[in-house]
Motif scaffolding. Structure first.
Motif, PDB file in Angstrom:
ATOM      1  N   LEU A 165       1.930 -16.703  12.902  1.00 27.92           N
ATOM      2  CA  LEU A 165       2.364 -17.291  14.169  1.00 27.92           C
ATOM      3  C   LEU A 165       3.857 -16.998  14.359  1.00 27.92           C
ATOM      4  O   LEU A 165       4.665 -17.334  13.503  1.00 27.92           O
ATOM      5  CB  LEU A 165       2.124 -18.805  14.121  1.00 27.92           C
ATOM      6  CG  LEU A 165       1.696 -19.504  15.413  1.00 27.92           C
ATOM      7  CD1 LEU A 165       0.438 -18.894  15.985  1.00 27.92           C
ATOM      8  CD2 LEU A 165       1.491 -20.994  15.164  1.00 27.92           C
TER       9      LEU A 165
ATOM     10  N   ARG B 199       5.851 -19.706  19.032  1.00 34.34           N
ATOM     11  CA  ARG B 199       4.622 -20.504  19.007  1.00 34.34           C
ATOM     12  C   ARG B 199       4.705 -21.591  17.950  1.00 34.34           C
ATOM     13  O   ARG B 199       4.192 -22.700  18.133  1.00 34.34           O
ATOM     14  CB  ARG B 199       3.400 -19.603  18.820  1.00 34.34           C
ATOM     15  CG  ARG B 199       3.281 -18.537  19.930  1.00 34.34           C
ATOM     16  CD  ARG B 199       1.994 -18.613  20.738  1.00 34.34           C
ATOM     17  NE  ARG B 199       0.825 -18.573  19.887  1.00 34.34           N
ATOM     18  CZ  ARG B 199       0.368 -17.455  19.310  1.00 34.34           C
ATOM     19  NH1 ARG B 199       0.961 -16.310  19.499  1.00 34.34           N
ATOM     20  NH2 ARG B 199      -0.700 -17.501  18.569  1.00 34.34           N
TER      21      ARG B 199
ATOM     22  N   THR C 223      -4.904 -14.724  20.534  1.00 31.84           N
ATOM     23  CA  THR C 223      -3.694 -13.973  20.162  1.00 31.84           C
ATOM     24  C   THR C 223      -3.481 -14.029  18.652  1.00 31.84           C
ATOM     25  O   THR C 223      -3.137 -13.037  18.016  1.00 31.84           O
ATOM     26  CB  THR C 223      -2.468 -14.556  20.886  1.00 31.84           C
ATOM     27  OG1 THR C 223      -2.747 -14.599  22.280  1.00 31.84           O
ATOM     28  CG2 THR C 223      -1.236 -13.699  20.643  1.00 31.84           C
ATOM     29  N   GLU C 224      -3.709 -15.219  18.099  1.00 32.51           N
ATOM     30  CA  GLU C 224      -3.499 -15.346  16.653  1.00 32.51           C
ATOM     31  C   GLU C 224      -4.449 -14.431  15.876  1.00 32.51           C
ATOM     32  O   GLU C 224      -4.056 -13.771  14.916  1.00 32.51           O
ATOM     33  CB  GLU C 224      -3.707 -16.809  16.214  1.00 32.51           C
ATOM     34  CG  GLU C 224      -3.138 -17.063  14.808  1.00 32.51           C
ATOM     35  CD  GLU C 224      -3.608 -18.383  14.204  1.00 32.51           C
ATOM     36  OE1 GLU C 224      -4.155 -19.228  14.940  1.00 32.51           O
ATOM     37  OE2 GLU C 224      -3.431 -18.547  12.985  1.00 32.51           O
TER      38      GLU C 224
ATOM     39  N   TYR D 169      -1.950 -26.031  22.502  1.00 31.97           N
ATOM     40  CA  TYR D 169      -0.718 -25.320  22.202  1.00 31.97           C
ATOM     41  C   TYR D 169      -0.980 -24.038  21.433  1.00 31.97           C
ATOM     42  O   TYR D 169      -0.089 -23.312  21.071  1.00 31.97           O
ATOM     43  CB  TYR D 169       0.239 -26.221  21.414  1.00 31.97           C
ATOM     44  CG  TYR D 169       0.643 -27.400  22.232  1.00 31.97           C
ATOM     45  CD1 TYR D 169       1.732 -27.310  23.093  1.00 31.97           C
ATOM     46  CD2 TYR D 169      -0.092 -28.571  22.201  1.00 31.97           C
ATOM     47  CE1 TYR D 169       2.093 -28.377  23.883  1.00 31.97           C
ATOM     48  CE2 TYR D 169       0.263 -29.653  22.987  1.00 31.97           C
ATOM     49  CZ  TYR D 169       1.345 -29.548  23.819  1.00 31.97           C
ATOM     50  OH  TYR D 169       1.692 -30.603  24.614  1.00 31.97           O
ATOM     51  N   PHE D 170      -2.255 -23.788  21.177  1.00 32.75           N
ATOM     52  CA  PHE D 170      -2.633 -22.641  20.382  1.00 32.75           C
ATOM     53  C   PHE D 170      -3.251 -21.584  21.245  1.00 32.75           C
ATOM     54  O   PHE D 170      -3.870 -21.885  22.248  1.00 32.75           O
ATOM     55  CB  PHE D 170      -3.685 -23.057  19.365  1.00 32.75           C
ATOM     56  CG  PHE D 170      -3.080 -23.287  18.061  1.00 32.75           C
ATOM     57  CD1 PHE D 170      -2.690 -22.220  17.288  1.00 32.75           C
ATOM     58  CD2 PHE D 170      -2.869 -24.567  17.611  1.00 32.75           C
ATOM     59  CE1 PHE D 170      -2.111 -22.440  16.064  1.00 32.75           C
ATOM     60  CE2 PHE D 170      -2.297 -24.785  16.397  1.00 32.75           C
ATOM     61  CZ  PHE D 170      -1.910 -23.728  15.611  1.00 32.75           C
ATOM     62  N   ASP D 171      -3.159 -20.405  20.795  1.00 37.28           N
ATOM     63  CA  ASP D 171      -3.883 -19.351  21.449  1.00 37.28           C
ATOM     64  C   ASP D 171      -4.579 -18.603  20.322  1.00 37.28           C
ATOM     65  O   ASP D 171      -4.016 -17.702  19.711  1.00 37.28           O
ATOM     66  CB  ASP D 171      -2.902 -18.479  22.227  1.00 37.28           C
ATOM     67  CG  ASP D 171      -3.603 -17.300  22.844  1.00 37.28           C
ATOM     68  OD1 ASP D 171      -4.835 -17.177  22.683  1.00 37.28           O
ATOM     69  OD2 ASP D 171      -2.926 -16.481  23.476  1.00 37.28           O
TER      70      ASP D 171
ATOM     71  N   ARG E 104       6.650 -24.321  19.617  1.00 38.74           N
ATOM     72  CA  ARG E 104       5.837 -25.072  20.596  1.00 38.74           C
ATOM     73  C   ARG E 104       4.852 -25.992  19.887  1.00 38.74           C
ATOM     74  O   ARG E 104       4.634 -27.135  20.288  1.00 38.74           O
ATOM     75  CB  ARG E 104       5.091 -24.120  21.532  1.00 38.74           C
ATOM     76  CG  ARG E 104       5.973 -23.523  22.619  1.00 38.74           C
ATOM     77  CD  ARG E 104       5.166 -23.150  23.874  1.00 38.74           C
ATOM     78  NE  ARG E 104       4.085 -22.210  23.602  1.00 38.74           N
ATOM     79  CZ  ARG E 104       4.271 -20.902  23.417  1.00 38.74           C
ATOM     80  NH1 ARG E 104       5.471 -20.391  23.433  1.00 38.74           N
ATOM     81  NH2 ARG E 104       3.242 -20.115  23.195  1.00 38.74           N
TER      82      ARG E 104
END
Lengths: 232, 232
Positions: free
Chosen positions: A70, A74, A164-165, A159-161, A77
């Motif tokens: 990460l 991120r 993308t991760e 708050y996570f994606d 955030r």
């Protein structure tokens, strides 16, 4: 120290204070001290200052190590989502800290006991007291029980994606082909359920089901990430 | 790891990294990584995220314990004076970290190496790397060498109010009479020197000399506080 509080903390968190006065300090608001002068009472504010920094540190280290791919933005955030008034207040309620606070009469009448800002402060002051009494390892044990499991429960998922991760994780060692496939789409128009899979170099690594295609793909990516972590 | 950097860190701070790649990461900006692709290089941002939290924690604990009578608001202001871009950048320069940064050519030409914002980041990333490699005790040792002495050197004095602190200290156990006495006033009008003493219940506990009466009193209070601390 109130013996009921001591008993509950021992039962619920396996925390037994050596110095009970630290616990008194952590749960006492200035309004209570003002109403009980000449008793040498302390209120929570100073120890809250310390607890705030301890919590920032413990949460930062945990997410830093847990999400090695990460990027900083991120991480920042995510930490902000975990370390804030709303979530600390909810942790405090979950721990029954709202019942433990010593308030002055005016504050009691003004329902301060259920105010998020106070509960957040008290959560921090409690952690500051645990740190002073028992050190950082006990704070981490407490956080593992009260804070960190919320990550697995999806509490901070907004708050996570995960997509993308996942991309960053699998492509860390070079290009990999990631594809999302819609497996099914069922139910009435106003309550449709989507099932999506994520394929990595043709292999299905995760499946997700939700009321939007986008969310289903996020859940599929999350499952793939969990599976990849287990392999490591 | 650059052997010159390793040598200097060992000499100046007695810090010897087990995992030199952490140190490389701490001193490498993204611009350098972009110019050297396929080398698996990492840039400092993630480890800076961690170092930032470690520094907040270490500074908070230090001032919390060192100033047991400072109320939360003043602790918070003092921490803000210590933990900020300007002071971290100055610590980084003092440690020669500006010489250690690996930058891309464009950033080098833009004089990024001397930019406060970058130096602050690098100070944090270095501390993050020390923490990861050697743990919190080594970070505290480093802070004792680089950060904490600044308090005694008066670097953050503007954020302090020694007179108030003295009052809170001596009156913690009940009312005490505190008086400031002007001992002397010398020199030409435009360069006058004031000498003041602080008397606690009639006993002179500190003397201060400065170009304003107010500052002389602050210094007298500071001396009295140091003396009281030694007695404890």
């Amino acid at each position: 120290m109130d013996s009921k509080i001591g008993k509950e903390l021992a039962q619920n968190f396996n925390i037994v204070f050596k110095d009970g006065s630290l616990l008194d300090e952590a749960f006492t608001q200035a309004s209570y001290v003002n109403e009980h002068p000449n008793q040498g009472l302390k209120f929570y504010e100073r120890i809250e200052f310390l607890g705030d920094a301890v919590l920032q540190f413990v949460v930062s280290e945990y997410i830093f190590k847990r999400y090695p791919n990460l990027p900083q933005g991120r991480l920042t955030r995510l930490r902000a989502a975990m370390v804030n008034e709303e979530s600390f207040a909810s942790f405090a309620r979950e721990c029954h800290f709202n019942e433990y606070i010593r308030l002055g009469k005016g504050e009691e009448l003004a329902h301060a006991r259920e105010r998020d800002s106070l509960l957040c402060d008290i959560f921090e002051s409690f952690v500051g007291a645990v740190y002073m009494d028992q050190g950082i390892d006990k704070v981490i044990t407490f956080a593992k029980q009260v804070i960190f499991p919320k990550l697995d429960q999806g509490r901070f998922d907004e708050y996570f994606d995960h997509k993308t991760e996942l991309q960053e994780t699998v492509q860390a060692d070079g290009p990999v082909n990631i594809e999302y496939k819609l497996l099914s789409e069922e139910g009435p128009e106003n309550d449709r359920t989507f099932k999506s899979a994520v394929m990595i170099d043709g292999e299905e690594l995760g499946v997700g089901q939700a009321h939007s295609k986008k969310h289903a793909e996020q859940l599929a990516a999350r499952e793939a990430l969990l599976r990849l972590k287990k392999q490591h």
